[in-house]
Design a protein around this motif. Structure first.
Motif, short mmCIF file in Angstrom:
data_model
loop_
_atom_site.label_atom_id
_atom_site.label_comp_id
_atom_site.label_asym_id
_atom_site.label_seq_id
_atom_site.Cartn_x
_atom_site.Cartn_y
_atom_site.Cartn_z
N PRO A 1 27.44 82.72 39.51
CA PRO A 1 25.80 82.14 39.70
C PRO A 1 25.82 80.91 38.77
CG PRO A 1 25.90 84.55 39.09
CD PRO A 1 27.33 83.97 39.02
N ARG A 2 26.54 80.63 38.14
CA ARG A 2 26.23 79.36 37.08
C ARG A 2 26.98 78.14 37.94
NH1 ARG A 2 27.61 80.09 30.65
NH2 ARG A 2 26.10 81.55 30.23
N ILE A 3 28.23 78.64 38.61
CA ILE A 3 28.75 77.49 39.45
C ILE A 3 27.91 77.18 40.59
CG2 ILE A 3 30.52 77.09 41.07
CD1 ILE A 3 32.31 78.71 39.07
N ALA A 4 27.22 78.20 41.29
CA ALA A 4 26.28 77.92 42.31
C ALA A 4 25.19 77.15 42.02
CB ALA A 4 25.86 79.19 43.16
N LEU A 5 24.86 77.40 40.58
CA LEU A 5 23.42 76.75 40.12
C LEU A 5 24.11 75.18 39.82
CD1 LEU A 5 20.63 76.42 39.20
CD2 LEU A 5 21.34 77.47 37.15
N ALA A 6 25.30 75.04 39.54
CA ALA A 6 25.64 73.73 39.08
C ALA A 6 26.05 73.01 40.44
CB ALA A 6 26.95 73.78 38.45
N ILE A 7 26.21 73.50 41.32
CA ILE A 7 26.48 72.75 42.86
C ILE A 7 25.12 72.22 43.17
CG2 ILE A 7 27.21 73.01 45.24
CD1 ILE A 7 29.22 74.99 44.26
N LEU A 8 24.09 73.35 43.13
CA LEU A 8 22.66 72.92 43.47
C LEU A 8 22.39 72.06 42.86
CD1 LEU A 8 20.23 73.79 45.22
CD2 LEU A 8 19.50 75.36 43.68
N VAL A 9 22.47 71.83 41.44
CA VAL A 9 22.02 70.58 40.57
C VAL A 9 22.63 69.47 40.93
CG1 VAL A 9 22.26 69.89 38.26
CG2 VAL A 9 21.53 72.11 38.30
N ILE A 10 24.05 69.31 41.15
CA ILE A 10 24.82 68.35 41.71
C ILE A 10 23.93 67.75 43.05
CG2 ILE A 10 26.80 67.26 42.97
CD1 ILE A 10 28.22 69.03 40.78
N ILE A 11 23.64 68.56 43.91
CA ILE A 11 23.00 68.31 45.00
C ILE A 11 21.92 67.61 45.06
CG2 ILE A 11 22.34 69.01 47.39
CD1 ILE A 11 24.76 71.08 47.54
N LEU A 12 21.06 68.24 44.32
CA LEU A 12 19.56 67.84 44.09
C LEU A 12 19.70 66.63 43.42
CD1 LEU A 12 17.93 70.92 43.38
CD2 LEU A 12 17.75 69.84 45.65
N GLY A 13 20.56 66.36 42.29
CA GLY A 13 20.65 65.23 41.56
C GLY A 13 21.14 63.84 42.29
N ILE A 14 22.29 64.24 43.11
CA ILE A 14 22.41 62.90 44.19
C ILE A 14 21.33 62.46 45.08
CG2 ILE A 14 23.85 62.48 45.63
CD1 ILE A 14 26.03 64.04 44.65
N LEU A 15 20.79 63.69 45.78
CA LEU A 15 19.67 63.31 46.75
C LEU A 15 18.43 62.42 45.84
CD1 LEU A 15 19.23 66.51 48.58
CD2 LEU A 15 20.03 64.23 49.33
N LEU A 16 18.11 62.83 44.62
CA LEU A 16 17.18 62.48 43.58
C LEU A 16 17.58 61.01 43.04
CD1 LEU A 16 14.45 62.44 42.13
CD2 LEU A 16 15.83 63.65 40.29
N ALA A 17 18.97 60.98 42.96
CA ALA A 17 19.50 59.63 42.67
C ALA A 17 19.54 58.51 43.57
CB ALA A 17 20.79 59.69 42.19
N GLN A 18 19.78 58.95 44.92
CA GLN A 18 19.55 57.96 46.19
C GLN A 18 18.34 57.64 46.30
OE1 GLN A 18 22.31 56.78 47.95
NE2 GLN A 18 20.65 55.52 48.78
N LEU A 19 17.04 58.52 46.28
CA LEU A 19 15.66 58.31 46.46
C LEU A 19 15.27 57.12 45.27
CD1 LEU A 19 14.05 61.83 47.45
CD2 LEU A 19 14.63 59.88 48.95
N LEU A 20 15.49 57.41 43.96
CA LEU A 20 15.24 56.63 43.20
C LEU A 20 15.94 55.26 43.26
CD1 LEU A 20 15.17 58.93 39.85
CD2 LEU A 20 13.39 58.02 41.24
N THR A 21 17.00 55.09 43.56
CA THR A 21 17.80 53.82 43.85
C THR A 21 17.33 53.24 44.76
OG1 THR A 21 19.77 55.13 43.19
CG2 THR A 21 19.92 53.04 44.38
N ASN A 22 17.01 53.86 46.13
CA ASN A 22 16.02 53.13 47.12
C ASN A 22 14.76 52.73 46.67
OD1 ASN A 22 18.03 53.51 48.85
ND2 ASN A 22 17.14 55.40 49.49
N PHE A 23 14.08 53.33 45.69
CA PHE A 23 12.58 52.80 45.33
C PHE A 23 12.89 51.85 44.25
CE2 PHE A 23 9.75 52.99 41.69
CZ PHE A 23 8.50 52.73 42.33
N TYR A 24 13.83 51.70 43.38
CA TYR A 24 13.99 50.73 42.30
C TYR A 24 14.54 49.46 43.09
CZ TYR A 24 12.91 53.52 38.18
OH TYR A 24 12.35 54.31 37.32
#
Length: 306
Positions: A28-51
């Motif tokens: 469960p922790r690994i699955a949550l970590a993978i989910l964190v990475i996916i969401l984090g990369i998507l959020l990073a891309q959105l914030l990068t485009n905004f900035y």
């Protein structure tokens, strides 16, 4: 108490069962970590485009805005990975990963010195460089307009149509001549008049052209003038200096210069100034026969041959 001795097969089976049970616990922790990475990369891309859009609105420097946007993205991705490892309970791996990345950077730095040197030079130039896009510059014998900037090279478009990509390390370490930094450039050319002509009168004729031409810059900081430059073999050479606006460098330094030369030549001729060519001296030595010739001004009369 008897000691139980397990066979190799049983040992392997027990180890696999233990690892499987541990894996089920951390799954469960690994699955949550993978989910964190996916969401984090998507959020990073959105914030990068905004900035990036914000940087481009506030800055006219495309390289700086691109660099800052990429820096924001890299920082956010690194933070995301560290959070994901912590969520998965792999704090030790996170510390080891940072150590490995540091060691790998040193090894790669030695292996790819030129690439690393150009990249670091590009980072430095992103914050402090002697030119911007569309500036006309000269580096060594390369002369042209800056078309693009990246972290590895600078793209120069020469005036004869060549595309040249200069490594950033050369841009950083070699002298750079910027012809359009402040928007002004001084052009000059030389015109020769006869020794019998009035020098001051000729200078006045040329100065009047400089004072009246609309495309020549005239202000307190940019003075246009004519000076005596040289007593040549056949002419008194006058040197003409005038300032031009370098928004369009080719137009200002080439086309406009040609127009001023044309105007000066026509004005001097209209005021009966001589524009003599070089005088050629013809010598006849003892073993050289005489050369018959005729005067072009009176073609019907020819000098007799002795």
């Amino acid at each position: 108490m008897p000691i139980l001795i397990q066979s190799p097969t049983e040992t392997i089976q027990n180890s696999l069962e233990t690892y499987y049970e541990e894996f089920l616990k951390v799954l469960p922790r690994i699955a949550l970590a993978i989910l964190v990475i996916i969401l984090g990369i998507l959020l990073a891309q959105l914030l990068t485009n905004f900035y990036k859009r914000q940087f481009q609105k506030k800055s006219e420097d495309p390289l700086m805005s691109r660099f800052l946007a990429q820096a924001v993205k890299i920082v956010l991705v690194i933070i995301t990975i560290m959070i994901a490892l912590r969520v998965a309970g792999l704090d030790g791996i996170a510390a080891g990963l940072l150590t490995a990345v540091g060691g790998g950077a040193i090894i790669l730095g030695f292996a790819f010195q030129d690439i690393g040197k150009n990249f670091l030079a590009g980072v430095i130039l992103a914050f402090n460089r002697p030119f911007n896009i569309d500036d006309t510059i000269k580096i060594d014998n390369i002369f042209g307009k800056v078309k693009a900037l990246s972290f590895r090279y600078s793209h120069i478009k020469t005036f004869d149509g060549r595309d040249i990509y200069i490594p950033n390390s050369d841009v950083l370490t070699k002298p750079v001549e910027n012809y359009t930094a402040d928007g002004f450039f001084r052009v000059d050319f030389t015109v020769g008049i006869g020794y019998e002509d009035d020098i001051e009168a000729a200078k006045k004729v040329i100065q009047d052209i400089l004072n009246k031409h609309e495309e020549i810059v005239r202000d307190a900081d940019h003075e246009n003038f004519v000076i005596e430059d040289e007593l040549a073999a056949s002419t008194v050479n006058l040197k003409v200096f005038f300032w031009v606006d370098t928004v369009d460098y080719r137009r200002a330094s080439r086309v406009l210069r040609g127009l001023i030369i044309k105007d000066v030549k026509e004005a001097l001729a209209a005021h009966d100034f001589n524009l003599p060519s070089d005088v050629v001296e013809l010598k006849l030595y003892k073993n050289t026969p005489e050369i018959p010739f005729k005067i072009s001004g009176n073609p019907e009369k020819e000098l007799p041959n002795d």
